[in-house]
Design a protein around this motif. Structure first.
Motif, PDB file in Angstrom:
ATOM      1  N   ALA A 141       0.852  -1.186   0.000  1.00  0.00           N
ATOM      2  CA  ALA A 141       0.000   0.000   0.000  1.00  0.00           C
ATOM      3  C   ALA A 141       0.889   1.236   0.000  1.00  0.00           C
ATOM      4  N   ASP A 142       0.274   2.414  -0.170  1.00  0.00           N
ATOM      5  CA  ASP A 142       1.023   3.665  -0.152  1.00  0.00           C
ATOM      6  C   ASP A 142       1.722   3.852   1.201  1.00  0.00           C
ATOM      7  N   VAL A 143       2.905   4.451   1.153  1.00  0.00           N
ATOM      8  CA  VAL A 143       3.637   4.749   2.381  1.00  0.00           C
ATOM      9  C   VAL A 143       3.102   6.051   2.970  1.00  0.00           C
ATOM     10  N   ASP A 144       2.749   6.026   4.243  1.00  0.00           N
ATOM     11  CA  ASP A 144       2.237   7.215   4.933  1.00  0.00           C
ATOM     12  C   ASP A 144       3.065   7.433   6.193  1.00  0.00           C
ATOM     13  N   VAL A 145       3.977   8.394   6.152  1.00  0.00           N
ATOM     14  CA  VAL A 145       4.865   8.679   7.290  1.00  0.00           C
ATOM     15  C   VAL A 145       4.216   9.762   8.157  1.00  0.00           C
ATOM     16  N   PRO A 146       3.906   9.475   9.420  1.00  0.00           N
ATOM     17  CA  PRO A 146       3.325  10.498  10.303  1.00  0.00           C
ATOM     18  C   PRO A 146       4.282  11.680  10.486  1.00  0.00           C
ATOM     19  N   ILE A 147       3.789  12.875  10.274  1.00  0.00           N
ATOM     20  CA  ILE A 147       4.624  14.071  10.425  1.00  0.00           C
ATOM     21  C   ILE A 147       4.925  14.373  11.880  1.00  0.00           C
ATOM     22  N   THR A 148       4.037  13.951  12.769  1.00  0.00           N
ATOM     23  CA  THR A 148       4.282  14.066  14.218  1.00  0.00           C
ATOM     24  C   THR A 148       3.971  12.723  14.865  1.00  0.00           C
ATOM     25  N   ASN A 149       4.645  12.415  15.961  1.00  0.00           N
ATOM     26  CA  ASN A 149       4.355  11.166  16.662  1.00  0.00           C
ATOM     27  C   ASN A 149       3.291  11.380  17.728  1.00  0.00           C
ATOM     28  N   GLY A 150       3.041  10.336  18.522  1.00  0.00           N
ATOM     29  CA  GLY A 150       1.993  10.421  19.536  1.00  0.00           C
ATOM     30  C   GLY A 150       2.260  11.467  20.590  1.00  0.00           C
ATOM     31  N   ALA A 151       3.546  11.805  20.802  1.00  0.00           N
ATOM     32  CA  ALA A 151       3.905  12.802  21.812  1.00  0.00           C
ATOM     33  C   ALA A 151       3.899  14.215  21.241  1.00  0.00           C
ATOM     34  N   GLY A 152       3.609  14.342  19.957  1.00  0.00           N
ATOM     35  CA  GLY A 152       3.542  15.659  19.338  1.00  0.00           C
ATOM     36  C   GLY A 152       4.862  16.155  18.775  1.00  0.00           C
ATOM     37  N   SER A 153       5.904  15.316  18.817  1.00  0.00           N
ATOM     38  CA  SER A 153       7.214  15.712  18.277  1.00  0.00           C
ATOM     39  C   SER A 153       7.175  15.631  16.746  1.00  0.00           C
ATOM     40  N   THR A 154       7.860  16.559  16.125  1.00  0.00           N
ATOM     41  CA  THR A 154       7.851  16.615  14.662  1.00  0.00           C
ATOM     42  C   THR A 154       8.868  15.633  14.065  1.00  0.00           C
ATOM     43  N   LEU A 155       8.622  15.275  12.811  1.00  0.00           N
ATOM     44  CA  LEU A 155       9.487  14.342  12.088  1.00  0.00           C
ATOM     45  C   LEU A 155      10.850  14.975  11.835  1.00  0.00           C
ATOM     46  N   ALA A 156      11.933  14.224  12.144  1.00  0.00           N
ATOM     47  CA  ALA A 156      13.286  14.730  11.934  1.00  0.00           C
ATOM     48  C   ALA A 156      13.875  14.198  10.631  1.00  0.00           C
ATOM     49  N   ASN A 157      13.765  12.896  10.423  1.00  0.00           N
ATOM     50  CA  ASN A 157      14.252  12.305   9.179  1.00  0.00           C
ATOM     51  C   ASN A 157      13.651  10.924   8.970  1.00  0.00           C
ATOM     52  N   VAL A 158      13.875  10.388   7.773  1.00  0.00           N
ATOM     53  CA  VAL A 158      13.398   9.050   7.414  1.00  0.00           C
ATOM     54  C   VAL A 158      14.572   8.261   6.865  1.00  0.00           C
ATOM     55  N   THR A 159      14.741   7.036   7.348  1.00  0.00           N
ATOM     56  CA  THR A 159      15.827   6.174   6.867  1.00  0.00           C
ATOM     57  C   THR A 159      15.255   4.847   6.387  1.00  0.00           C
ATOM     58  N   ILE A 160      16.013   4.168   5.517  1.00  0.00           N
ATOM     59  CA  ILE A 160      15.597   2.876   4.975  1.00  0.00           C
ATOM     60  C   ILE A 160      16.798   1.945   5.031  1.00  0.00           C
ATOM     61  N   ASP A 161      16.633   0.755   5.635  1.00  0.00           N
ATOM     62  CA  ASP A 161      17.758  -0.167   5.792  1.00  0.00           C
ATOM     63  C   ASP A 161      17.801  -1.192   4.663  1.00  0.00           C
ATOM     64  N   VAL A 162      18.728  -2.166   4.763  1.00  0.00           N
ATOM     65  CA  VAL A 162      18.936  -3.144   3.696  1.00  0.00           C
ATOM     66  C   VAL A 162      17.728  -4.054   3.506  1.00  0.00           C
ATOM     67  N   ARG A 163      16.897  -4.203   4.532  1.00  0.00           N
ATOM     68  CA  ARG A 163      15.682  -5.009   4.422  1.00  0.00           C
ATOM     69  C   ARG A 163      14.528  -4.218   3.828  1.00  0.00           C
ATOM     70  N   GLY A 164      14.767  -2.923   3.571  1.00  0.00           N
ATOM     71  CA  GLY A 164      13.712  -2.085   3.031  1.00  0.00           C
ATOM     72  C   GLY A 164      12.798  -1.505   4.079  1.00  0.00           C
ATOM     73  N   THR A 165      13.157  -1.667   5.358  1.00  0.00           N
ATOM     74  CA  THR A 165      12.318  -1.137   6.436  1.00  0.00           C
ATOM     75  C   THR A 165      12.453   0.379   6.500  1.00  0.00           C
ATOM     76  N   ILE A 166      11.318   1.064   6.426  1.00  0.00           N
ATOM     77  CA  ILE A 166      11.271   2.522   6.468  1.00  0.00           C
ATOM     78  C   ILE A 166      11.059   2.948   7.925  1.00  0.00           C
ATOM     79  N   THR A 167      12.004   3.718   8.448  1.00  0.00           N
ATOM     80  CA  THR A 167      11.941   4.128   9.855  1.00  0.00           C
ATOM     81  C   THR A 167      11.900   5.639   9.950  1.00  0.00           C
ATOM     82  N   ALA A 168      10.955   6.139  10.745  1.00  0.00           N
ATOM     83  CA  ALA A 168      10.826   7.572  10.971  1.00  0.00           C
ATOM     84  C   ALA A 168      11.465   7.934  12.304  1.00  0.00           C
ATOM     85  N   ALA A 169      12.266   8.988  12.308  1.00  0.00           N
ATOM     86  CA  ALA A 169      12.891   9.481  13.543  1.00  0.00           C
ATOM     87  C   ALA A 169      12.310  10.852  13.863  1.00  0.00           C
ATOM     88  N   TYR A 170      12.034  11.089  15.161  1.00  0.00           N
ATOM     89  CA  TYR A 170      11.378  12.323  15.570  1.00  0.00           C
ATOM     90  C   TYR A 170      12.298  13.175  16.449  1.00  0.00           C
TER      91      TYR A 170
END
Length: 270
Positions: A141-170
């Motif tokens: 399905a389409d990738v939807d990266v939350p711009i803020t997390n549950g604590a209200g912190s804003t998105l800092a960056n997005v990384t993708i590892d060798v397995r293709g896992t998309i990780t959002a850092a806040y």
């Protein structure tokens, strides 16, 4: 008959020149795959034809095939640039029509709404994952990266590892897996229809897309911060260009010679 035989040669040489020119023009296009032309001879035969007296009547284009060999991988250092080290295609969904296309061009960007898309606005397809980063579905399905997390912190960056896992850092230091890039494979990739913009579409000849996980089975690993360059070898294409040019000239010369012979016959006087 020699006119039509040489004419078929001219047309084939022209087709060859067009394909080679297309390859050269895309020597710097990310994810581009070169093509080549295959020819077949034509022979005038029939049930009553003596095989010892069967002349050839020219050539025809048997097919134009694409070479999906891996191109050079170039490091860019940009986190959302992805290269597939092996087999597979990125799947992209058109947000308007919903049509899915496939590409080796991994140059993606993040929109203000948190969507991962290519330069033309097509959405990257990925598997949804749980908190541990493991896929929870076999339907991309389409990738939807939350711009803020549950604590209200804003998105800092997005990384993708060798397995293709998309990780959002806040901004508060927390991270969360968002999805896993889905790769598509085909039983007969040469049957894919080129759609432009280094994209292909599935056809009856290619078979339906079979989705899998990066790094598992025959699917290639993800390399973040890199792009796959065109697999066009300019030196090879220049040699092919010269060969096609000589073929064109030779067929043109054959037509010129046939014209001179015909003119000589017409000018004969009794």
């Amino acid at each position: 008959m020699s006119f039509f035989t040489s004419l078929s040669g001219l047309k084939n040489a022209q087709t060859d020149l067009q394909v080679i020119s297309h390859n050269i023009a895309n020597a710097e296009t990310v994810g581009f795959k070169k093509s080549s032309v295959q020819f077949a001879d034509l022979v005038a035969t029939g049930s009553a034809t003596d095989p010892r007296r069967s002349p050839g009547i020219g050539a025809t284009v048997a097919g134009i095939t694409q070479d999906f060999v891996l191109g050079p991988l170039e490091q860019t250092g940009r986190a959302l640039d992805l290269a597939i080290d092996g087999d597979g295609f990125f799947a992209l969904s058109n947000p308007i029509s919903g049509q899915v296309s496939y590409t080796r061009n991994g140059n993606f960007r993040l929109t203000a709404a948190g969507e991962l898309e290519d330069s033309w606005g097509n959405r990257l397809q990925a598997y949804p994952v749980d908190a541990a980063g493991d896929p929870t579905s076999t339907t991309p399905a389409d990738v939807d990266v939350p711009i803020t997390n549950g604590a209200g912190s804003t998105l800092a960056n997005v990384t993708i590892d060798v397995r293709g896992t998309i990780t959002a850092a806040y901004a508060d230091g927390t991270t969360a897996p968002i999805g896993q890039v889905a790769l598509a494979a085909f039983s007969a990739p040469n049957g894919l229809r080129a759609a432009g913009q280094t994209k292909w579409q599935a056809t009856g000849d290619s078979g339906a897309a079979v989705f899998g996980n990066p790094g598992i089975g025959t699917y290639g690993k993800m390399i973040s911060g890199a792009l796959e360059r065109s697999n066009v070898d300019l030196a090879e294409e220049m040699i092919s260009l010269l060969t096609a040019q000589r073929n064109f000239q030779a067929n043109a010369k054959a037509i010129d010679t046939a014209t001179q012979i015909s003119q000589t016959v017409l000018n004969l006087r009794s």
